[in-house]
Design a protein around this motif. Structure first.
Motif, PDB file in Angstrom:
ATOM      1  N   SER A 219       1.723  13.810  -3.828  1.00 22.67           N
ATOM      2  CA  SER A 219       3.030  13.768  -3.849  1.00 22.67           C
ATOM      3  C   SER A 219       3.523  14.395  -2.697  1.00 22.67           C
ATOM      4  N   ILE A 220       4.717  14.012  -1.883  1.00 22.46           N
ATOM      5  CA  ILE A 220       4.734  14.411  -0.555  1.00 22.46           C
ATOM      6  C   ILE A 220       5.995  15.643  -0.839  1.00 22.46           C
ATOM      7  N   ASP A 221       5.801  16.860  -0.102  1.00 23.18           N
ATOM      8  CA  ASP A 221       6.435  17.901  -0.298  1.00 23.18           C
ATOM      9  C   ASP A 221       7.505  18.097   0.919  1.00 23.18           C
ATOM     10  N   SER A 222       7.155  17.857   2.050  1.00 18.04           N
ATOM     11  CA  SER A 222       7.988  17.504   3.341  1.00 18.04           C
ATOM     12  C   SER A 222       7.347  16.769   4.436  1.00 18.04           C
ATOM     13  N   VAL A 223       8.168  16.141   5.258  1.00 16.40           N
ATOM     14  CA  VAL A 223       7.695  15.154   6.305  1.00 16.40           C
ATOM     15  C   VAL A 223       7.953  15.854   7.602  1.00 16.40           C
ATOM     16  N   THR A 224       6.914  15.633   8.503  1.00 16.10           N
ATOM     17  CA  THR A 224       6.922  16.428   9.664  1.00 16.10           C
ATOM     18  C   THR A 224       7.876  15.535  10.810  1.00 16.10           C
ATOM     19  N   PRO A 225       8.803  16.145  11.238  1.00 17.52           N
ATOM     20  CA  PRO A 225       9.716  15.208  12.047  1.00 17.52           C
ATOM     21  C   PRO A 225       9.080  14.723  13.314  1.00 17.52           C
ATOM     22  N   ASN A 226       9.625  13.425  13.577  1.00 16.41           N
ATOM     23  CA  ASN A 226       8.984  12.406  14.562  1.00 16.41           C
ATOM     24  C   ASN A 226       7.514  12.065  14.359  1.00 16.41           C
ATOM     25  N   SER A 227       7.012  12.259  13.194  1.00 13.39           N
ATOM     26  CA  SER A 227       5.708  11.937  12.798  1.00 13.39           C
ATOM     27  C   SER A 227       5.619  10.450  12.305  1.00 13.39           C
ATOM     28  N   GLU A 228       4.410   9.739  12.278  1.00 11.36           N
ATOM     29  CA  GLU A 228       4.510   8.421  11.720  1.00 11.36           C
ATOM     30  C   GLU A 228       4.867   8.617  10.418  1.00 11.36           C
ATOM     31  N   ALA A 229       4.794   9.415   9.415  1.00 16.59           N
ATOM     32  CA  ALA A 229       5.434   9.463   8.185  1.00 16.59           C
ATOM     33  C   ALA A 229       6.978   9.461   8.462  1.00 16.59           C
ATOM     34  N   ALA A 230       7.594  10.113   9.326  1.00 18.80           N
ATOM     35  CA  ALA A 230       8.780  10.032   9.439  1.00 18.80           C
ATOM     36  C   ALA A 230       9.370   8.849   9.821  1.00 18.80           C
ATOM     37  N   LYS A 231       8.501   8.169  11.000  1.00 17.10           N
ATOM     38  CA  LYS A 231       8.957   6.919  11.346  1.00 17.10           C
ATOM     39  C   LYS A 231       9.040   5.608  10.194  1.00 17.10           C
ATOM     40  N   ALA A 232       7.948   5.930   9.330  1.00 18.15           N
ATOM     41  CA  ALA A 232       7.948   4.873   8.202  1.00 18.15           C
ATOM     42  C   ALA A 232       8.985   5.353   6.927  1.00 18.15           C
ATOM     43  N   LYS A 233       9.623   6.377   7.364  1.00 20.52           N
ATOM     44  CA  LYS A 233      10.756   6.805   6.289  1.00 20.52           C
ATOM     45  C   LYS A 233      10.362   7.223   5.128  1.00 20.52           C
ATOM     46  N   GLY A 237       9.129  14.077  -2.320  1.00 17.36           N
ATOM     47  CA  GLY A 237       9.151  13.518  -3.597  1.00 17.36           C
ATOM     48  C   GLY A 237       8.387  12.114  -3.866  1.00 17.36           C
ATOM     49  N   ASP A 238       8.114  11.450  -2.571  1.00 14.44           N
ATOM     50  CA  ASP A 238       7.608  10.268  -2.777  1.00 14.44           C
ATOM     51  C   ASP A 238       6.107  10.545  -3.301  1.00 14.44           C
ATOM     52  N   VAL A 239       5.599   9.729  -4.177  1.00 15.94           N
ATOM     53  CA  VAL A 239       4.068   9.821  -4.824  1.00 15.94           C
ATOM     54  C   VAL A 239       3.609   8.535  -4.403  1.00 15.94           C
ATOM     55  N   ILE A 240       2.296   8.983  -3.590  1.00 17.93           N
ATOM     56  CA  ILE A 240       1.464   7.965  -3.014  1.00 17.93           C
ATOM     57  C   ILE A 240       0.442   7.418  -4.421  1.00 17.93           C
ATOM     58  N   LYS A 241       0.726   6.189  -4.714  1.00 17.32           N
ATOM     59  CA  LYS A 241      -0.461   5.621  -5.638  1.00 17.32           C
ATOM     60  C   LYS A 241      -1.649   5.104  -5.051  1.00 17.32           C
ATOM     61  N   ALA A 242      -1.293   4.343  -3.912  1.00 16.20           N
ATOM     62  CA  ALA A 242      -2.691   3.684  -3.399  1.00 16.20           C
ATOM     63  C   ALA A 242      -2.652   3.536  -1.870  1.00 16.20           C
ATOM     64  N   LEU A 243      -3.702   3.340  -1.322  1.00 15.72           N
ATOM     65  CA  LEU A 243      -3.752   3.083   0.290  1.00 15.72           C
ATOM     66  C   LEU A 243      -4.867   1.868   0.271  1.00 15.72           C
ATOM     67  N   ASN A 244      -3.955   0.896   0.931  1.00 13.74           N
ATOM     68  CA  ASN A 244      -4.384  -0.541   1.238  1.00 13.74           C
ATOM     69  C   ASN A 244      -4.965  -0.954  -0.315  1.00 13.74           C
ATOM     70  N   GLY A 245      -4.181  -0.799  -1.356  1.00 10.66           N
ATOM     71  CA  GLY A 245      -4.579  -1.316  -2.616  1.00 10.66           C
ATOM     72  C   GLY A 245      -5.543  -0.402  -3.252  1.00 10.66           C
ATOM     73  N   GLN A 246      -6.338   0.688  -2.830  1.00  9.70           N
ATOM     74  CA  GLN A 246      -7.027   1.514  -3.199  1.00  9.70           C
ATOM     75  C   GLN A 246      -6.693   2.782  -4.011  1.00  9.70           C
ATOM     76  N   LYS A 247      -6.645   2.990  -5.283  1.00 13.86           N
ATOM     77  CA  LYS A 247      -6.188   4.044  -5.783  1.00 13.86           C
ATOM     78  C   LYS A 247      -7.387   5.251  -5.871  1.00 13.86           C
ATOM     79  N   PHE A 248      -6.670   6.314  -5.847  1.00 15.84           N
ATOM     80  CA  PHE A 248      -7.458   7.689  -5.622  1.00 15.84           C
ATOM     81  C   PHE A 248      -7.139   8.705  -6.852  1.00 15.84           C
ATOM     82  N   SER A 249      -8.144   9.334  -7.016  1.00 11.67           N
ATOM     83  CA  SER A 249      -8.032  10.508  -8.286  1.00 11.67           C
ATOM     84  C   SER A 249      -7.463  11.481  -7.810  1.00 11.67           C
ATOM     85  N   PHE A 250      -8.021  12.077  -6.650  1.00 14.10           N
ATOM     86  CA  PHE A 250      -7.751  13.210  -5.877  1.00 14.10           C
ATOM     87  C   PHE A 250      -7.215  13.175  -4.586  1.00 14.10           C
TER      88      PHE A 250
END
Length: 443
Positions: A219-233, A237-250
């Protein structure tokens, strides 16, 4: 200001009670007390009032305090009275065993204070600690330095130097102070022997935070200003469920996979406001997106046991003793140059900056007990200028029957004060410099 108020309060309690230990024992042996000061009155004092033979006051320099006993060379460095004939009410006229008790009076009070605080805390709010078994149920997560010295994400710490530690708060200290660390790695026993250089690497970078609970929810606590995460909006509170369709346990597994996509664009599946969506985002050259994950609060793994008074008393004695043992071990670590642990020694300024910025009485009293044991240990060191130094010469006198001359005692005290003041100047200077650098870097 809250941090400053806390450290001043803690120092005041410790100094007053430590000096009271010297005062009450000296009074018991009918010694004359000329001064009782909270903090040092170099040049002038903030407040002073003479009551009977004693001047009571508050100095302006918060570097401890002192009780000036007639006929004794101490922090005041007053040697004039030593030139006259000894008087019955003076420290130097008393038997060695009485002088030894006076010298150890402050240390004894510090230990009693810690024991008393722990007793009251255990009987009221309860004995609290982070449970090792609970916090590493899913394994532990290590930072870059932790992995560099041999730990791996998912490891469980079984024992240090052959001893298990149910309190996670102390387990990490055990690792940094111990020699052999036994790990459970996917059911296999792994033994690590940390070198002094590796301990120094941990202390100089992440310290006790080099190991944390393993995060299962990304889960995202904060986004660094001008970062790639910020550019992607990406949002808090966002919860990341998968990366390129791959789910992760940790989270640590996710971070490792993310690092393999440096400068690449990836697809993140996130959950936001109970809705699942895919977002394209670029990974930077360091293999990161530019967000800080929500960490699991260690208090989730806390065990609280309220003890009866009969149970609290021995538990407090045990905790006070354990704290004294840890002080001895930490001092040994500081004396090893390769660990560079001496760089982590902090002045009251450095300590104050680590205190919480909200007033919490439970924390304040626990920290006071912790600090009280530290003060007792420091004063036990056989260094001229400290209580331990005075006590050592008195013990030698009791064994040999030969007393150090007043002139020699003056030289020894002067040398000790020069050493202590030099060390204080170094630690204060280091902490002030780091403080200024942080202020500048934030601008």
């Amino acid at each position: 200001m809250i941090q400053l108020a806390q450290i001043l309060f803690i120092l005041s309690v410790l100094v007053i009670l430590h000096e009271f230990g010297h005062y009450i024992t000296a009074k018991a042996f009918k010694m004359r007390i000329e001064k009782f000061y909270l903090f040092m009155d170099v040049g002038f004092s903030l407040v002073k009032k003479k009551i009977g033979d004693t001047e009571w006051g508050i100095g302006w320099l918060p570097l401890g305090g002192y009780v000036k006993i007639a006929g004794m060379i101490d922090e005041s460095m007053d040697t004039e009275q030593m030139k006259s004939e000894a008087q019955p009410w003076e420290f130097r006229s008393k038997p060695a065993w009485q002088r030894l008790i006076v010298m150890l009076g402050g240390i004894i009070v510090n230990i009693i204070l810690a024991w008393f605080i722990y007793t009251v805390m255990y009987a009221t709010v309860g004995q609290k600690y982070i449970a090792t078994e609970k916090i590493q149920e899913k394994g532990l997560a290590f930072g870059e330095v932790g992995e560099k010295v041999g730990f791996k994400n998912g490891d469980k710490i079984v024992s240090v130097d052959g001893k298990t530690q149910p309190k996670f708060n102390w387990l990490i200290i055990d690792v940094l102070l111990g020699n052999e660390v036994v790990l459970d790695r996917n059911g296999q026993k792994v033994v690590l022997h940390l070198t002094d250089e590796q301990k120094g690497l941990i202390l100089g970078s992440e310290g006790k935070n080099f190991v944390k609970p393993r995060l299962q929810t990304i889960s995202i606590d904060s986004v660094t200003p001008n970062s790639e995460a910020a550019k992607a909006k990406l949002q808090k509170g966002d919860v990341i469920k998968a990366l390129n369709g791959q789910k992760f346990s940790f989270f640590d597994v996710f971070a490792t996979d993310l690092a393999s996509h440096k400068n690449d664009s990836i697809a993140l599946t996130i959950e936001r406001n109970k809705q699942v969506k895919d977002i394209k985002v670029k990974v930077n050259a360091e293999g990161k997106l530019g967000f800080i994950p929500t960490t699991q609060d260690k208090l989730d793994f806390q065990i609280t046991t309220k003890l009866s008074l009969a149970e609290a008393i021995p538990a407090a004695v045990k905790e006070s003793w354990q704290m004294l043992v840890y002080n001895v071990k930490q001092f040994k670590l500081i004396l090893k140059p390769k660990t560079e642990a001496y760089k982590q020694v902090k002045s009251p300024i450095g300590i104050a900056r680590q205190l919480p910025d909200t007033w919490d009485w439970e924390f304040v009293w626990n920290f006071t007990a912790l600090f009280s044991i530290g003060l007792a240990f420091m004063n036990l060191l056989p260094i001229p200028g400290l209580d331990g130094g005075h006590a050592l010469f008195t013990i030698v006198e009791m064994v040999t029957g030969k007393k150090l001359s007043d002139k020699a005692a003056g030289y020894v005290q002067t040398a000790g004060m020069v050493i202590l003041l030099s060390l204080m100047a170094l630690t204060f200077g280091k902490d002030i410099y780091q403080w200024i650098v942080e202020i500048i870097s934030k601008k």
